[in-house]
Design a protein around this motif. Structure first.
Motif, short mmCIF file in Angstrom:
data_model
loop_
_atom_site.label_atom_id
_atom_site.label_comp_id
_atom_site.label_asym_id
_atom_site.label_seq_id
_atom_site.Cartn_x
_atom_site.Cartn_y
_atom_site.Cartn_z
N GLN A 52 0.84 -1.22 0.00
CA GLN A 52 0.00 0.00 0.00
C GLN A 52 0.86 1.25 0.00
N SER A 91 2.84 -1.01 3.21
CA SER A 91 2.44 -2.07 4.14
C SER A 91 1.68 -3.17 3.38
N PRO A 108 -1.39 -5.47 2.49
CA PRO A 108 -2.85 -5.51 2.65
C PRO A 108 -3.31 -6.94 2.93
N TRP A 109 -3.38 -7.31 4.20
CA TRP A 109 -3.61 -8.72 4.56
C TRP A 109 -4.96 -9.24 4.11
N GLU A 110 -5.96 -8.34 4.04
CA GLU A 110 -7.28 -8.81 3.58
C GLU A 110 -7.18 -9.31 2.14
N GLU A 111 -6.40 -8.58 1.35
CA GLU A 111 -6.23 -8.99 -0.06
C GLU A 111 -5.47 -10.32 -0.13
#
Ligand code: PMP
Ligand code: GLN
Length: 386
Positions: free
Chosen positions: A145, A150, A152-155
């Motif tokens: 990001q 950082s 993007p853990w959801e992705e």
């Protein structure tokens, strides 16, 4: 007889010459200050050089064991215990390699089957994707990001499926200097728990970490190490990138397979250098002082850069700091990097080279692992940019 070579089908049809070679070559041609490719321009330890000489003089000039010089493996295991609180077996878990890049390639070749998917965060060090593709596997790309880069853990969660074989991480990160924090490790642990997903952790900049941030090596986490290949480079730790020596640490089971590939590729690494490092590694100060030493250079460079129109994207580790320029020119980063080399005499690396689709956030990467004099010379050239 025709001198024409037979036609072959390229295994890497999309790949050209790495940006590091391109920019270093251009820097040489233009007599530019080279803040592009990552290598120090200051001298490495004279003591370490003397130890290599001594090893050669006393006759250590034949093949080392294919897994590495046993004393070096042992001392690396002691270092891991001390730094990361984990007991690893030097015989079955550490293999010395000709550099970090080779360790990464070997790990990928060890595990990837055609059709496997590998999660890669971009910007990504430029060997990762070709190393995946050449093994018939598929890189699944996720952009870090911007601007703090950082994860993007959801992705990541959304992109995992039954074909996901591996997640590649790199901290401190090249090219951005971003570093993984505790919440990143927790996310990673949650995602891989109860799966067959492996991890490749590129930690070649383990000691080049700043601002009192701890390096969260995968070696600290036995649950993660059991499914990981962790790759290191002596070139980075001892200011000798040209030595091309590194190592990989993994679980005994994974390492057994890694060695099957390694033994028929390079087989074994430079013995006098392994012997010398096995001795020099006992000097803890040499690696423990590295972060502070390079942080001073980062800060010095950052201060100098305030006199230029570039905007700093703060680095917390590695040899590099990225700077954005989109607020004063909309040139593509590759064009801009070439123009800076030719017209201003300073070479950098355009960060779009680390994206497969060439995403261009108008950011250049500068290597600050240089003498102060070199950094001053470089920045003097940029002051009159506007
Ligand atoms: N990974 C990253 C992120 C790097 O920047 C480098 C750079 N040199 C390497 C791996 C490879 O290290 P080596 O030179 O030991 O092959
Ligand atoms: N790791 C270095 C960099 O990022 C270069 C290594 C290489 O040229 N392959 O600049």
């Amino acid at each position: 007889m025709s001198k024409q070579s037979p036609i072959l089908q390229s295994k890497l049809p999309e790949v050209g010459t790495t940006i590091f070679t391109v920019m270093s070559q251009l820097a040489r041609e233009q007599h530019a200050v080279n803040l592009g490719q990552g290598f120090p321009d200051f001298m490495m330890s004279e003591e370490l050089i003397a130890l290599v000489n001594e090893a050669m003089q006393i006759g250590i000039n034949q093949y080392a064991h294919m897994n590495g010089w046993p004393l070096l493996q042992r001392r690396l295991a002691e270092k891991v215990e001390k730094l990361y609180g984990n007991t690893i077996d030097p015989d079955t878990q550490i293999t010395i390699t000709p550099g970090g890049t080779y360790a990464i390639y070997t790990a990928l070749t060890t595990v990837l089957q055609p059709g496997d998917e590998v999660i890669v965060f971009e910007p990504a060090y430029d060997s990762y994707i070709p190393n995946i593709v050449i093994n018939g596997a598929k890189p699944v790309l996720i952009s870090l990001q911007y601007p703090d880069y950082s994860i993007p853990w959801e992705e990541v969660r959304a992109k995992i499926n039954a074909r996901t074989r591996m997640i590649m991480i790199n901290s401190p990160h090249n090219p951005t200097g971003a570093v993984l924090r505790e919440h990143d490790i927790r996310e990673l642990q949650k995602i891989v728990a109860d799966t067959n997903i492996l991890i490749l952790s590129d930690e070649v900049y383990e000691h080049l970490i700043f601002d009192d941030i701890p390096h969260l090596s995968i070696l600290r986490y036995p649950d993660l190490l059991a499914r990981s290949f962790v790759c290191f480079s002596f070139g980075k730790t001892y200011h000798c990138t040209g030595w091309k020596l590194g190592y990989c640490i993994s679980s005994p089971e994974l390492m057994k397979e890694f060695r099957k590939v390694h033994q028929f590729n390079c087989f074994s690494c430079d013995s006098p250098k392994q012997v010398a490092i096995a001795d020099y590694i006992q000097n803890e100060e040499a690696y423990l002082s590295l972060g502070g030493f390079l942080q001073k250079k980062r800060d010095y460079f950052r201060e100098l850069m305030k006199a230029t129109p570039f905007k700093c994207i703060p680095s917390h580790g590695s040899y590099f700091e990225c700077y954005s320029y989109g607020h004063f020119t909309d040139e593509a980063d590759k064009d801009f990097a070439i123009r800076l080399t030719k017209e201003y005499g300073i070479a950098t690396i355009p960060v779009s080279a680390f994206y497969q689709n060439g995403e261009d956030n108008k950011v250049l990467r500068f290597c600050f692992a240089k003498k102060e004099d070199t950094l001053e010379k470089a920045v003097r050239k940029l002051i009159h940019l506007l």
